[in-house]
Design a protein around this motif. Structure first.
Motif, PDB file in Angstrom:
ATOM      1  N   HIS A 154     -15.466  73.333  33.434  1.00 21.58           N
ATOM      2  CA  HIS A 154     -14.576  74.358  33.985  1.00 21.58           C
ATOM      3  C   HIS A 154     -15.302  75.677  34.241  1.00 21.58           C
ATOM      4  O   HIS A 154     -14.783  76.534  34.962  1.00 21.58           O
ATOM      5  CB  HIS A 154     -13.378  74.555  33.056  1.00 21.58           C
ATOM      6  N   VAL A 155     -16.488  75.828  33.670  1.00 20.50           N
ATOM      7  CA  VAL A 155     -17.299  77.000  34.002  1.00 20.50           C
ATOM      8  C   VAL A 155     -17.899  76.832  35.397  1.00 20.50           C
ATOM      9  O   VAL A 155     -17.903  77.761  36.205  1.00 20.50           O
ATOM     10  CB  VAL A 155     -18.412  77.212  32.946  1.00 20.50           C
ATOM     11  N   THR A 156     -18.382  75.635  35.702  1.00 18.19           N
ATOM     12  CA  THR A 156     -18.939  75.390  37.033  1.00 18.19           C
ATOM     13  C   THR A 156     -17.852  75.450  38.101  1.00 18.19           C
ATOM     14  O   THR A 156     -18.112  75.865  39.233  1.00 18.19           O
ATOM     15  CB  THR A 156     -19.676  74.040  37.106  1.00 18.19           C
ATOM     16  N   LEU A 157     -16.626  75.069  37.755  1.00 22.85           N
ATOM     17  CA  LEU A 157     -15.531  75.208  38.709  1.00 22.85           C
ATOM     18  C   LEU A 157     -15.269  76.675  39.034  1.00 22.85           C
ATOM     19  O   LEU A 157     -15.035  77.035  40.190  1.00 22.85           O
ATOM     20  CB  LEU A 157     -14.254  74.561  38.157  1.00 22.85           C
ATOM     21  N   GLN A 158     -15.316  77.524  38.001  1.00 22.65           N
ATOM     22  CA  GLN A 158     -15.120  78.951  38.250  1.00 22.65           C
ATOM     23  C   GLN A 158     -16.262  79.501  39.099  1.00 22.65           C
ATOM     24  O   GLN A 158     -16.046  80.290  40.029  1.00 22.65           O
ATOM     25  CB  GLN A 158     -15.038  79.717  36.926  1.00 22.65           C
ATOM     26  N   ALA A 159     -17.488  79.061  38.803  1.00 23.32           N
ATOM     27  CA  ALA A 159     -18.642  79.510  39.582  1.00 23.32           C
ATOM     28  C   ALA A 159     -18.524  79.047  41.035  1.00 23.32           C
ATOM     29  O   ALA A 159     -18.880  79.779  41.967  1.00 23.32           O
ATOM     30  CB  ALA A 159     -19.937  78.996  38.963  1.00 23.32           C
ATOM     31  N   ALA A 160     -18.014  77.826  41.238  1.00 16.60           N
ATOM     32  CA  ALA A 160     -17.825  77.319  42.600  1.00 16.60           C
ATOM     33  C   ALA A 160     -16.764  78.141  43.342  1.00 16.60           C
ATOM     34  O   ALA A 160     -16.927  78.462  44.524  1.00 16.60           O
ATOM     35  CB  ALA A 160     -17.420  75.843  42.555  1.00 16.60           C
ATOM     36  N   ALA A 161     -15.687  78.476  42.648  1.00 11.24           N
ATOM     37  CA  ALA A 161     -14.633  79.295  43.262  1.00 11.24           C
ATOM     38  C   ALA A 161     -15.201  80.652  43.694  1.00 11.24           C
ATOM     39  O   ALA A 161     -14.890  81.158  44.774  1.00 11.24           O
ATOM     40  CB  ALA A 161     -13.477  79.489  42.288  1.00 11.24           C
ATOM     41  N   ASP A 162     -16.052  81.225  42.853  1.00  8.29           N
ATOM     42  CA  ASP A 162     -16.652  82.523  43.169  1.00  8.29           C
ATOM     43  C   ASP A 162     -17.671  82.400  44.294  1.00  8.29           C
ATOM     44  O   ASP A 162     -17.716  83.243  45.203  1.00  8.29           O
ATOM     45  CB  ASP A 162     -17.325  83.104  41.919  1.00  8.29           C
ATOM     46  N   LYS A 163     -18.495  81.370  44.241  1.00  9.29           N
ATOM     47  CA  LYS A 163     -19.557  81.194  45.237  1.00  9.29           C
ATOM     48  C   LYS A 163     -18.993  80.972  46.628  1.00  9.29           C
ATOM     49  O   LYS A 163     -19.481  81.532  47.617  1.00  9.29           O
ATOM     50  CB  LYS A 163     -20.442  80.005  44.846  1.00  9.29           C
ATOM     51  N   TYR A 164     -17.966  80.133  46.733  1.00 11.14           N
ATOM     52  CA  TYR A 164     -17.433  79.747  48.037  1.00 11.14           C
ATOM     53  C   TYR A 164     -16.180  80.517  48.434  1.00 11.14           C
ATOM     54  O   TYR A 164     -15.542  80.182  49.440  1.00 11.14           O
ATOM     55  CB  TYR A 164     -17.146  78.246  48.048  1.00 11.14           C
ATOM     56  N   ALA A 165     -15.817  81.532  47.640  1.00 17.85           N
ATOM     57  CA  ALA A 165     -14.592  82.294  47.912  1.00 17.85           C
ATOM     58  C   ALA A 165     -13.418  81.342  48.136  1.00 17.85           C
ATOM     59  O   ALA A 165     -12.679  81.425  49.115  1.00 17.85           O
ATOM     60  CB  ALA A 165     -14.769  83.205  49.129  1.00 17.85           C
ATOM     61  N   ALA A 166     -13.261  80.418  47.189  1.00 13.55           N
ATOM     62  CA  ALA A 166     -12.262  79.353  47.330  1.00 13.55           C
ATOM     63  C   ALA A 166     -11.274  79.358  46.171  1.00 13.55           C
ATOM     64  O   ALA A 166     -11.654  79.589  45.014  1.00 13.55           O
ATOM     65  CB  ALA A 166     -12.963  77.996  47.390  1.00 13.55           C
TER      66      ALA A 166
END
Length: 225
Positions: A154-166
């Motif tokens: 769930h940390v990588t999911l948050q990082a993905a949300a931040d990286k891709y503005a998603a």
């Protein structure tokens, strides 16, 4: 000396080839990302009556036993049926979170290595945003996460949300939590990514059943008739 020169030349050639492959993957991913950047509101409309649970980033810890995992999977399948949603199943090879994200962004799970690399770069470059959620040496955490086959969390999911503005939305198998919403922390979302989450076991890519991708037939080898 001749053998040494040949070895250096071969190594240099291999390195250049690898760099070119990486650049090709990056360019392909960029083109596909732009092509599929529009928000997909179909799944959101299906789940419009559900109240999302705020996301709390955490690393993987508890893995359910076989009995609990089976019950969780049945619960997830029932929810998919209730909301008329369709899973694009991705390989359960340790890369499923990144494969599912790749399928949502590029309509193919095969760019999972590129997605993983981008997420790990986000973790590395923005350490202060995620370090507090990681109960281990942070450098060891993101170096492990860079390895193909390392489970996303769930940390990588948050990082993905931040990286891709998603805005990343999870339809889950949790008994008391059907729907989790992961928002980018410092910007408005520009797209929605929908995943199913068989809790602590597997991620798949999620679509409205009316928009379910048509499976592609594998190409025949030219020597097969």
């Amino acid at each position: 000396m001749r053998n040494g020169t040949e070895s250096v030349g071969a190594s240099s050639s291999s390195s250049l080839s690898s760099q070119q492959d990486t650049e090709d993957d990056r360019m392909i991913a960029l083109v596909l990302s732009e092509e599929y950047a529009n928000l997909d509101g179909a799944v959101a409309r299906r789940l419009s009556n559900l109240a999302p649970v705020p996301h709390v980033p955490k690393i993987n810890s508890y893995i359910p036993n076989m009995n609990d995992a089976s019950l969780d999977h049945q619960r997830l399948l029932q929810r998919l049926n209730v909301y008329s949603l369709y899973e694009v199943k991705v390989s359960g090879d340790g890369n499923c979170q990144f494969r599912a994200l790749s399928d949502q962004m590029y309509k193919s799970p095969e760019y999972h290595k590129h997605v993983r690399k981008e997420v790990v770069k986000q973790l590395k470059d923005c350490r202060s945003m995620y370090e507090g959620y990681v109960p281990m040496k942070y450098k060891r955490y993101y170096k492990n996460m860079a390895k193909v086959g390392e489970w996303g969390d769930h940390v990588t999911l948050q990082a993905a949300a931040d990286k891709y503005a998603a805005k990343i939305c999870l339809l889950t198998s949790f008994r008391d939590t059907c729907f989790i919403e992961i928002m980018p922390q410092h910007q408005a979302p520009k797209r929605e990514l929908w995943l199913s989450f068989w809790s602590e076991v597997h991620y798949n890519s999620l679509y409205d059943i009316r928009d379910a991708p048509v499976p592609k037939k594998p190409r025949k080898k030219h020597w097969l008739f």
